[in-house]
Design an enzyme around this catalytic site. Structure first.
Site, PDB file in Angstrom:
ATOM      1  N   ASN A   1      49.500  44.708  37.466  1.00 50.65           N
ATOM      2  CA  ASN A   1      49.006  43.594  38.254  1.00 50.65           C
ATOM      3  C   ASN A   1      48.427  44.348  39.595  1.00 50.65           C
ATOM      4  OD1 ASN A   1      49.179  40.826  39.359  1.00 50.65           O
ATOM      5  ND2 ASN A   1      50.733  41.442  40.646  1.00 50.65           N
TER       6      ASN A   1
ATOM      7  N   MET B   1      48.466  33.373  38.681  1.00 51.98           N
ATOM      8  CA  MET B   1      49.455  32.840  39.266  1.00 51.98           C
ATOM      9  C   MET B   1      50.633  32.075  38.737  1.00 51.98           C
ATOM     10  SD  MET B   1      47.969  33.801  41.803  1.00 51.98           S
ATOM     11  CE  MET B   1      48.652  33.162  43.520  1.00 51.98           C
TER      12      MET B   1
ATOM     13  N   HIS C   1      48.307  43.481  43.496  1.00 46.27           N
ATOM     14  CA  HIS C   1      48.888  42.587  44.615  1.00 46.27           C
ATOM     15  C   HIS C   1      48.190  42.999  46.170  1.00 46.27           C
ATOM     16  CE1 HIS C   1      52.172  40.329  46.842  1.00 46.27           C
ATOM     17  NE2 HIS C   1      52.474  41.328  47.449  1.00 46.27           N
TER      18      HIS C   1
ATOM     19  N   ASP D   1      56.407  41.393  41.723  1.00 45.30           N
ATOM     20  CA  ASP D   1      55.768  42.293  42.595  1.00 45.30           C
ATOM     21  C   ASP D   1      56.401  43.491  42.691  1.00 45.30           C
ATOM     22  OD1 ASP D   1      54.716  39.660  44.723  1.00 45.30           O
ATOM     23  OD2 ASP D   1      53.657  40.785  42.994  1.00 45.30           O
TER      24      ASP D   1
HETATM   25  C1  GRF Z   1      43.771  38.302  44.990  1.00 44.95           C
HETATM   26  O1  GRF Z   1      44.017  38.672  46.387  1.00 44.95           O
HETATM   27  C2  GRF Z   1      44.454  39.126  44.431  1.00 44.95           C
HETATM   28  O2  GRF Z   1      45.253  40.089  45.027  1.00 44.95           O
HETATM   29  C3  GRF Z   1      46.021  38.395  43.781  1.00 44.95           C
HETATM   30  O3  GRF Z   1      44.943  36.976  43.779  1.00 44.95           O
HETATM   31  C4  GRF Z   1      43.794  37.012  44.411  1.00 44.95           C
HETATM   32  C5  GRF Z   1      42.720  36.371  43.849  1.00 44.95           C
HETATM   33  O4  GRF Z   1      42.249  37.311  43.026  1.00 44.95           O
HETATM   34  N1  GRF Z   1      46.469  38.870  42.861  1.00 44.95           N
HETATM   35  P1  GRF Z   1      40.822  37.140  42.267  1.00 44.95           P
HETATM   36  O5  GRF Z   1      39.700  36.857  43.150  1.00 44.95           O
HETATM   37  O6  GRF Z   1      41.203  35.796  41.459  1.00 44.95           O
HETATM   38  O7  GRF Z   1      40.829  38.321  41.135  1.00 44.95           O
END
Ligand code: GRF
Length: 202
Positions: free
Chosen positions: A107, A90, A109, A145
């Site tokens: 990545n 994030m 998305h 993205d």
């Molecule tokens: C998921 O929806 C992914 O698409 C986004 O982050 C969310 C959490 O993913 N990138 P995760 O369970 O931590 O892999």
């Protein structure tokens, strides 16, 4: 190829990649799990499976993103990493890291890009009334993205869908798509008819 997975939270996509890489035929080895969040639950999951982990907290570098990324890059080079998979990571990356890993950073998305870049994709998909929604694995560039699409998985939106229900079904597809897209990217083989069929599940 030695792969590093970047996480910030639970790491369910990381777990799917770790599971897929158990197959000796899989063209990647998960060599490192890295997080900007020392408390990311996924770090424990990874270390429980014997995969080296590294937490490089971004908070001391709040004002200097590049300094944080230099630490990350040094760790990747040290570990002999050949490809990075962002999975629920994030933090926005600066051109420093995206340029150094251009073509070697993927990545996932939770939308069918180019539709719905950014956050809250399921709410936005429902608000837009789309009939198809899903997830995308793409190569990372300097623009969030964006970047060449490696694979997508699509699902039908249901009339009674809520963001939570829709998100659950998309997440299940993410766990199928990411390993398949990573293998395709590394194999760089022409996608077979069968591979295409398995990735589209409506
Ligand atoms: C998921 O929806 C992914 O698409 C986004 O982050 C969310 C959490 O993913 N990138 P995760 O369970 O931590 O892999």
């Amino acid at each position: 190829t030695r792969v590093a997975i970047f996480i910030s939270g639970r790491g369910s996509n990381m777990t799917a990649l770790i599971e897929a890489a158990r197959d000796p035929a899989f063209p990647a080895e998960i060599a490192l799990v890295l997080s900007n969040n020392p408390d990311a639950p996924g770090l424990r999951t990874a270390s429980d499976t014997g995969i080296p982990t590294l937490a490089i907290d971004h908070r001391p570098h709040r004002r200097d993103r590049e300094a944080h990324e230099r630490e990350i890059d040094a760790a990747l080079v040290e570990a002999g990493i050949g490809l990075v998979c962002l999975a629920g990571y994030m933090r926005l990356l600066t051109p420093f890291l995206t340029s150094r890993w251009q073509g070697r950073m993927l990545n996932i998305h939770p939308s069918l890009l180019p539709a719905f870049p950014g956050l809250h994709t399921h709410e936005r998909a429902l608000a837009a009334g789309v009939k198809l929604h899903g997830c995308t694995v793409h190569l990372v560039t300097e623009i969030m993205d964006e970047g060449p699409i490696v694979g997508q998985a699509a699902i039908l939106v249901r009339p009674d869908d809520t963001p939570a229900l829709l998100g659950e079904r998309v997440l299940a597809q993410e766990h199928r798509l990411y390993p398949a897209a990573l293998a395709r990217h590394l194999g760089a083989g022409a996608p077979t008819e069968q591979a295409d069929r398995t990735l589209l599940s409506v």
